[in-house]
Design a protein around this motif. Sequence first.
Motif, PDB file in Angstrom:
ATOM      1  N   GLY A  36     -23.023 -14.284  29.886  1.00 39.46           N
ATOM      2  CA  GLY A  36     -22.515 -15.174  30.927  1.00 39.46           C
ATOM      3  C   GLY A  36     -22.425 -14.472  32.275  1.00 39.46           C
ATOM      4  O   GLY A  36     -23.027 -13.426  32.494  1.00 39.46           O
ATOM      5  N   VAL A  37     -21.629 -15.037  33.168  1.00 37.08           N
ATOM      6  CA  VAL A  37     -21.495 -14.515  34.533  1.00 37.08           C
ATOM      7  C   VAL A  37     -20.120 -13.875  34.671  1.00 37.08           C
ATOM      8  O   VAL A  37     -19.095 -14.529  34.440  1.00 37.08           O
ATOM      9  N   ARG A  38     -20.094 -12.614  35.057  1.00 36.46           N
ATOM     10  CA  ARG A  38     -18.808 -11.946  35.216  1.00 36.46           C
ATOM     11  C   ARG A  38     -18.276 -12.152  36.638  1.00 36.46           C
ATOM     12  O   ARG A  38     -19.021 -12.494  37.550  1.00 36.46           O
ATOM     13  N   THR A  39     -17.001 -11.903  36.795  1.00 38.87           N
ATOM     14  CA  THR A  39     -16.369 -12.082  38.097  1.00 38.87           C
ATOM     15  C   THR A  39     -16.759 -10.945  39.033  1.00 38.87           C
ATOM     16  O   THR A  39     -17.157  -9.868  38.595  1.00 38.87           O
ATOM     17  N   ARG A  81     -10.944 -12.774  43.532  1.00 35.44           N
ATOM     18  CA  ARG A  81     -11.894 -12.305  42.521  1.00 35.44           C
ATOM     19  C   ARG A  81     -12.243 -13.496  41.649  1.00 35.44           C
ATOM     20  O   ARG A  81     -11.385 -14.268  41.265  1.00 35.44           O
ATOM     21  N   GLY A  82     -13.531 -13.640  41.345  1.00 35.51           N
ATOM     22  CA  GLY A  82     -13.950 -14.747  40.511  1.00 35.51           C
ATOM     23  C   GLY A  82     -15.457 -14.889  40.528  1.00 35.51           C
ATOM     24  O   GLY A  82     -16.183 -14.021  41.016  1.00 35.51           O
ATOM     25  N   VAL A  83     -15.941 -15.999  40.005  1.00 40.15           N
ATOM     26  CA  VAL A  83     -17.355 -16.331  40.041  1.00 40.15           C
ATOM     27  C   VAL A  83     -17.538 -17.293  41.204  1.00 40.15           C
ATOM     28  O   VAL A  83     -16.959 -18.382  41.222  1.00 40.15           O
ATOM     29  N   PHE A  84     -18.307 -16.880  42.183  1.00 35.22           N
ATOM     30  CA  PHE A  84     -18.521 -17.663  43.395  1.00 35.22           C
ATOM     31  C   PHE A  84     -19.695 -18.604  43.163  1.00 35.22           C
ATOM     32  O   PHE A  84     -20.777 -18.176  42.754  1.00 35.22           O
ATOM     33  N   PRO A 122     -14.468 -15.274  34.172  1.00 31.88           N
ATOM     34  CA  PRO A 122     -15.910 -15.203  33.904  1.00 31.88           C
ATOM     35  C   PRO A 122     -16.427 -16.531  33.353  1.00 31.88           C
ATOM     36  O   PRO A 122     -15.700 -17.266  32.685  1.00 31.88           O
ATOM     37  N   VAL A 123     -17.672 -16.850  33.663  1.00 31.22           N
ATOM     38  CA  VAL A 123     -18.326 -18.040  33.114  1.00 31.22           C
ATOM     39  C   VAL A 123     -18.954 -17.615  31.791  1.00 31.22           C
ATOM     40  O   VAL A 123     -19.743 -16.662  31.740  1.00 31.22           O
ATOM     41  N   LEU A 124     -18.594 -18.307  30.732  1.00 27.88           N
ATOM     42  CA  LEU A 124     -19.065 -17.952  29.396  1.00 27.88           C
ATOM     43  C   LEU A 124     -20.536 -18.299  29.217  1.00 27.88           C
ATOM     44  O   LEU A 124     -21.076 -19.172  29.895  1.00 27.88           O
TER      45      LEU A 124
END
Length: 179
Positions: free
Chosen positions: A20-23, A31-34, A112-114
């Motif tokens: 997935g997409v990490r922060t 902090r996060g997934v933009f 994070p996006v799984l």
Amino acid sequence: MAFFVHLTSRANIARVQRSGVRTSPGQGDVRGVFCFPMLASYAVTHQWLHALEPHHEPQGMVAVDVRIPDDEPVTVGHFDDRDARRVTALEAVRVVRALEDPGGWEVVVPRPVLRREVERIREVGRAGARPLVPEPCAHTVPTGPPAPFLPPFPTEPPVGVPDVFLHFEWAIPEQVRGD
């Protein structure tokens, strides 16, 4: 499920497929997934490509399409806005769609996006980038009267040039010439 686009370096494709997409860190303590909501306009949806791509050369960038649950808490606001709003993912899409000019806006998923939330990874082109509007510069503004109009091709053949170089019709197919 709300549909968003996250832009990342092509070098991250294997990691995104695996986990997935990490922060990542943003401005201040964010902090996060933009990401950005998927809109009807390709150029607006992929507006961040113009700002991010120079930092990801020479690999280039790819788009990661993700689906976030509608009730997931996210932050939506302009990238330099310290008072971004905390809303649900579905409300973030509504907020951005309602804007007259969503340039510079972003949605931050604080986790994070799984891998199961990643719909696809796809190529993204420069056509999606918003064009730069150059700052006006005083030294580029022409002064004085305009230059006289010159025809695009000389009306008389140059002196001393063999005829073979003056007639190129033989090299251009009839379909292109319009004969």
